[in-house]
Design a protein around this motif. Structure first.
Motif, PDB file in Angstrom:
ATOM      1  N   ASP A  69       0.848  -1.194   0.000  1.00 40.71           N
ATOM      2  CA  ASP A  69       0.000   0.000   0.000  1.00 40.71           C
ATOM      3  C   ASP A  69       0.881   1.240   0.000  1.00 40.71           C
ATOM      4  O   ASP A  69       1.986   1.232   0.554  1.00 40.71           O
ATOM      5  N   ARG A  71       0.139   5.660   0.178  1.00 37.51           N
ATOM      6  CA  ARG A  71      -0.814   6.771   0.137  1.00 37.51           C
ATOM      7  C   ARG A  71      -0.201   8.005   0.789  1.00 37.51           C
ATOM      8  O   ARG A  71       0.745   7.899   1.576  1.00 37.51           O
ATOM      9  N   ASP A  72      -0.738   9.166   0.453  1.00 33.81           N
ATOM     10  CA  ASP A  72      -0.340  10.421   1.082  1.00 33.81           C
ATOM     11  C   ASP A  72      -1.314  10.730   2.211  1.00 33.81           C
ATOM     12  O   ASP A  72      -2.533  10.561   2.059  1.00 33.81           O
ATOM     13  N   SER A  83       4.158  10.722   3.263  1.00 40.27           N
ATOM     14  CA  SER A  83       3.977   9.503   2.482  1.00 40.27           C
ATOM     15  C   SER A  83       3.973   8.307   3.433  1.00 40.27           C
ATOM     16  O   SER A  83       4.881   8.168   4.263  1.00 40.27           O
TER      17      SER A  83
END
Length: 245
Positions: A69, A71-72, A83
């Protein structure tokens, strides 16, 4: 190394009229074992402005590594973007470790005015699971629960670190690191020829200490466990009896 810090000083000359001094401070926080702190100070001593580009290296590809995974995310304490990456690492005997990294994205462009300093602080949190068997990973629900738990823990640790100043983080680390020397364990300054010198031994000691948990000093340890650990320090059979440094 007495303070548990690694410093690097670099000088850059871009032209006859433009130059910069960069000081890089790095430490693995002794009281917050999941936290890595980097402080980058840029000084422009010239009479001209400097426009610098920064590049944040991407993760090195590895056949044993699988990204689960990415994501921000953001935290309430500031507007910076972080991040969060979750990876699965294959280790020996068909076992695995899942780990989560959260780090702030650095500013790609930096404008440094004449005679002025510029500072960037990069916080990184790393949380990892215990060893997981290949059979256990086949259970997708179990694997997902581990990921979510690690992500939650990493977010909490980062949020906690962001709630205090960088000056306090540094002092907290140095104060905790200094407790190591109360036992009489020391680092040598010896540079005598044809011997196992202090610089080699000191680097080894520093690496081992940074890579080894210190539960006695961690923030979340309860008082009962702390007392047990303190008592274990007085066991004579665990005394160090090798090279004198």
């Amino acid at each position: 190394m007495k303070e548990g810090l690694v410093r690097r000083i670099q000088c850059f000359k871009f032209s006859e009229e433009r130059s910069a001094h960069v000081t890089h401070l790095l430490y693995i926080h002794r009281k917050r074992p999941s936290l890595i702190v980097q402080e980058i100070d840029i000084i422009n001593p010239s009479e001209h402005s400097l426009d610098l580009d920064f590049k944040q290296k991407n993760q090195i590809s590895n056949n044993d590594l699988k990204q689960l995974d990415q994501r921000d995310i953001q935290f309430d304490s500031n507007n910076d973007i972080y991040s969060m990456i979750t990876n699965q690492l294959s280790i020996r005997q068909h076992n695995f470790i899942i780990y989560v990294i959260i780090t702030n994205k650095i500013i790609s462009n930096c404008h440094v005015k004449p005679g002025s300093p510029e500072k960037q602080i990069i916080l990184t949190v790393v949380k990892f699971s215990s060893v997981i068997s290949e059979n256990s990973l086949l259970n997708k629900t179990y694997s997902q629960e581990i990921q979510e738990q690690l992500q939650k823990q990493a977010k909490y640790d980062m949020s906690d670190a962001l709630s205090i100043s960088s000056i306090r983080l540094l002092k907290e680390h140095i104060d905790t690191w200094s407790l190591i020397w109360q036992s009489g364990f020391t680092m040598s300054r010896s540079l005598a020829p044809s011997t196992m010198n202090g610089d080699v031994i000191n680097r080894t000691i520093y690496y081992i200490l940074c890579s080894t948990p210190a539960p006695l000093y961690e923030l979340n340890i309860n008082e009962t466990k702390r007392n047990e650990l303190n008592q274990s320090l007085f066991q004579i059979d665990q005394c160090y009896e090798s090279h004198s440094t």
